[in-house]
Design an enzyme around this catalytic site. Structure first.
Site, PDB file in Angstrom:
ATOM      1  N   ASP A  40       8.010 -45.023  38.893  1.00 24.54           N
ATOM      2  CA  ASP A  40       6.737 -45.511  38.333  1.00 24.54           C
ATOM      3  C   ASP A  40       6.818 -45.733  36.825  1.00 24.54           C
ATOM      4  OD1 ASP A  40       5.462 -45.117  40.928  1.00 24.54           O
ATOM      5  OD2 ASP A  40       5.459 -42.982  40.444  1.00 24.54           O
ATOM      6  N   LYS A  60       9.299 -50.438  35.933  1.00 21.18           N
ATOM      7  CA  LYS A  60      10.503 -51.262  36.157  1.00 21.18           C
ATOM      8  C   LYS A  60      10.142 -52.681  36.595  1.00 21.18           C
ATOM      9  CE  LYS A  60      12.135 -48.458  39.224  1.00 21.18           C
ATOM     10  NZ  LYS A  60      11.038 -47.464  39.134  1.00 21.18           N
ATOM     11  N   ALA A 101       8.375 -48.210  47.708  1.00 20.76           N
ATOM     12  CA  ALA A 101       8.371 -48.566  46.292  1.00 20.76           C
ATOM     13  C   ALA A 101       7.260 -49.563  46.023  1.00 20.76           C
ATOM     14  CB  ALA A 101       9.714 -49.174  45.900  1.00 20.76           C
ATOM     15  N   GLY A 102       6.851 -49.643  44.774  1.00 23.73           N
ATOM     16  CA  GLY A 102       5.857 -50.627  44.392  1.00 23.73           C
ATOM     17  C   GLY A 102       6.054 -51.064  42.958  1.00 23.73           C
ATOM     18  N   HIS A 103       6.124 -52.360  42.735  1.00 23.31           N
ATOM     19  CA  HIS A 103       6.237 -52.912  41.389  1.00 23.31           C
ATOM     20  C   HIS A 103       5.011 -53.782  41.104  1.00 23.31           C
ATOM     21  CE1 HIS A 103      10.928 -52.550  41.323  1.00 23.31           C
ATOM     22  NE2 HIS A 103      10.304 -51.408  41.150  1.00 23.31           N
ATOM     23  N   THR A 158       5.764 -41.096  51.297  1.00 26.58           N
ATOM     24  CA  THR A 158       4.718 -42.119  51.416  1.00 26.58           C
ATOM     25  C   THR A 158       4.303 -42.340  52.861  1.00 26.58           C
ATOM     26  OG1 THR A 158       6.383 -43.864  51.551  1.00 26.58           O
ATOM     27  CG2 THR A 158       5.512 -43.341  49.357  1.00 26.58           C
ATOM     28  N   GLN A 209      12.131 -46.523  42.775  1.00 25.78           N
ATOM     29  CA  GLN A 209      12.011 -45.112  42.426  1.00 25.78           C
ATOM     30  C   GLN A 209      12.712 -44.819  41.072  1.00 25.78           C
ATOM     31  OE1 GLN A 209      13.209 -45.588  45.971  1.00 25.78           O
ATOM     32  NE2 GLN A 209      11.090 -45.749  46.536  1.00 25.78           N
ATOM     33  N   ARG A 224      -1.978 -43.047  45.353  1.00 27.35           N
ATOM     34  CA  ARG A 224      -2.060 -41.643  44.949  1.00 27.35           C
ATOM     35  C   ARG A 224      -2.092 -41.506  43.430  1.00 27.35           C
ATOM     36  NH1 ARG A 224       2.807 -38.665  47.988  1.00 27.35           N
ATOM     37  NH2 ARG A 224       3.873 -40.564  47.319  1.00 27.35           N
ATOM     38  N   ASP A 252       1.333 -47.866  24.346  1.00 29.54           N
ATOM     39  CA  ASP A 252      -0.071 -48.032  23.971  1.00 29.54           C
ATOM     40  C   ASP A 252      -0.979 -46.949  24.547  1.00 29.54           C
ATOM     41  OD1 ASP A 252       0.789 -49.541  26.393  1.00 29.54           O
ATOM     42  OD2 ASP A 252      -1.375 -49.822  26.650  1.00 29.54           O
ATOM     43  N   SER A 309       7.323 -51.815  25.667  1.00 29.58           N
ATOM     44  CA  SER A 309       6.194 -52.424  26.373  1.00 29.58           C
ATOM     45  C   SER A 309       4.896 -51.779  25.908  1.00 29.58           C
ATOM     46  CB  SER A 309       6.355 -52.244  27.883  1.00 29.58           C
ATOM     47  OG  SER A 309       5.205 -52.697  28.556  1.00 29.58           O
TER      48      SER A 309
END
Length: 443
Positions: free
Chosen positions: A13, A16, A39-41, A128, A223, A302, A332, A412
């Site tokens: 998280d 990436k 996974a999630g992007h 998950t 991950q 989550r 930020d 970033s």
């Protein structure tokens, strides 16, 4: 020409997806080498948010080839949903390729994953529940179904007859669940096969051909380092190898092909699910970081646990992955804080340790040793070069770079593509050309 691996340097998280999306502009090929729909992007382009799970972030560039490698596990139903969603948003998936040797997540994998996690009661792993672990388990036991099997109805039926009989025993006798009908599963998955057939390739051969043609290749992991099956905080880990070495195995290429490895780390630390987390912040400040950083999982929704930047796991990620540069994300989020803490070591039973314990039980007893730095208490969201940053923010980045002994190439400052400072392009920039000591170049 450069072949670059992008890995997560924390517990996943780290952002990436955005970094891969940025680098994909300079890449000809993007390869996803491990993991599955766990996974999630999240990528934001011109105000539009794309949530990707299996498809590489490079899909948002029409000329970039995207390959889902053999080290991944593929849920065909969800992959097709992702393809359809992208197409509905005007994103072509014609350049998407799927490895014929990737393993397939079947319905029984998801059912067993969900039931097993429930059965663990007060001691869950924090999966998950998408069937990832059971799919990799079947792969290791040599009983798995691969994409190439999915493409052949006769082979698939043979596999299902053998496998579902055994899985039904587990579902019925161990978890008190109804059995699966192999005929219904066959019909459903043959339909998926026809949808995916135009995308199925020998992925290792495709990547090798790209290497021979001296094309820029970006290898994208899911991950993070501390969730690696072999090198993470076991057993609170994923079922594959997100570390840079996993890219060679999962993509089917040799290590001499790799030119650079870039690690992605947040300016603080988060962790989702169970497991030790030495720098976790409890109470209002932890909740502030969560809300300010929108720390909710792309895949499951989550809430992520939040804490200070951990230099011990950072140095570990540098060592395990051979990192030669960093992308620091979400700087930020710290904008409003008067003071910021960074973990520089652990204290265990009265002794100071610089290195990560291999035992998760020991790690859970570690107390962080902090260095306190002044905050900058002003917005960095509009900064586009190092000289735009407040001096305290630049000093914070320099401190992280020196602590981890690796230069920072990208900073970033928000979810959008343009909210980024590119110190050095890891693909086209000269390697380590912009160093100032062991840290950042001078502003």
């Amino acid at each position: 020409m450069a072949n670059v691996i992008v890995i997560g340097a924390q517990w996943g998280d780290e952002g990436k997806g955005k970094i891969t999306d940025l680098l994909s502009k300079s890449a000809d090929v993007v390869v996803r080498y491990q993991g599955g729909v766990n996974a999630g992007h999240t990528v934001v382009v011109q105000g539009q948010t794309f949530k990707l799970h299996l498809i590489p972030s490079g899909i948002l560039y029409p000329d970039t080839e995207c390959i889902i490698g053999s080290g991944t596990v593929i849920d065909p139903r969800l992959l097709i949903q992702e393809i359809d969603q992208l197409e509905s948003l005007g994103v072509s998936t014609s350049n998407l390729m799927v490895s014929e040797t990737a393993h397939v997540t079947m319905p029984y994998h998801c059912l067993i994953d969900q039931a097993a996690e429930e059965k663990r009661g007060e001691h869950p792993i924090g999966t998950t529940r998408r069937g990832i672990g059971p799919t990799y388990a079947d792969k290791s036991e040599r009983t798995g179904i691969r994409v190439v099997d999915l493409m052949n109805g006769h082979d698939l039926w043979d596999h299902l007859c053998r496998t579902i009989s055994a899985k039904n025993q587990i579902l019925e006798k161990l978890y008190d669940l109804p059995p699966l009908d192999p005929t219904a599963v066959l019909e459903e998955y043959l339909g998926y096969a026809e949808r995916l057939r135009p995308h199925v390739v020998d992925s290792s051969l495709k990547i090798y051909e790209a290497v021979r043609r001296k094309r820029n290749i970006l290898f994208e992991g899911a991950q993070g380092t501390l969730l690696d099956l072999d090198h993470g905080t076991y057993p609170y880990v994923t079922s594959s190898n997100p570390v840079s070495g996993g890219a060679c195995v999962g993509a089917g290429i040799g290590p001499t092909v790799i030119d650079r490895v870039i690690g992605v780390a947040k300016a603080y630390t988060t962790r989702v699910g169970e497991g030790p987390f030495p720098t976790e912040i409890q109470g209002p400040l932890g909740e502030f970081l969560c809300q300010q950083g929108a720390e909710f999982g792309t895949t499951t929704g989550r809430q992520r646990r939040c804490g200070w930047f951990d230099g011990v796991i950072g140095r570990y990620a540098v060592r395990i992955n051979g990192l030669d540069c960093l992308a620091v994300t979400k700087l930020d989020v710290l904008d409003q804080l008067a003071q910021i803490q960074v973990c520089v070591a652990y204290e265990i039973e009265g002794k100071t340790h610089q290195d990560l314990p291999t035992n998760s039980a020991v790690l859970s007893r570690c107390q962080p040793v902090y260095k306190t730095l002044p905050g900058w208490q002003c917005s960095t969201a509009d900064c586009r070069q190092l000289s735009d940053l407040p001096p305290q923010a630049l000093n914070y980045l320099k401190f992280l770079a020196e602590l981890m002994e690796v230069p920072i190439a990208i900073v970033s400052l928000g979810p959008s593509r343009d909210q980024t400072i590119i110190v050095e392009d890891p693909i086209h920039g000269p390697k380590r050309a912009l160093l100032h000591g062991n840290g950042l170049p001078t502003a």
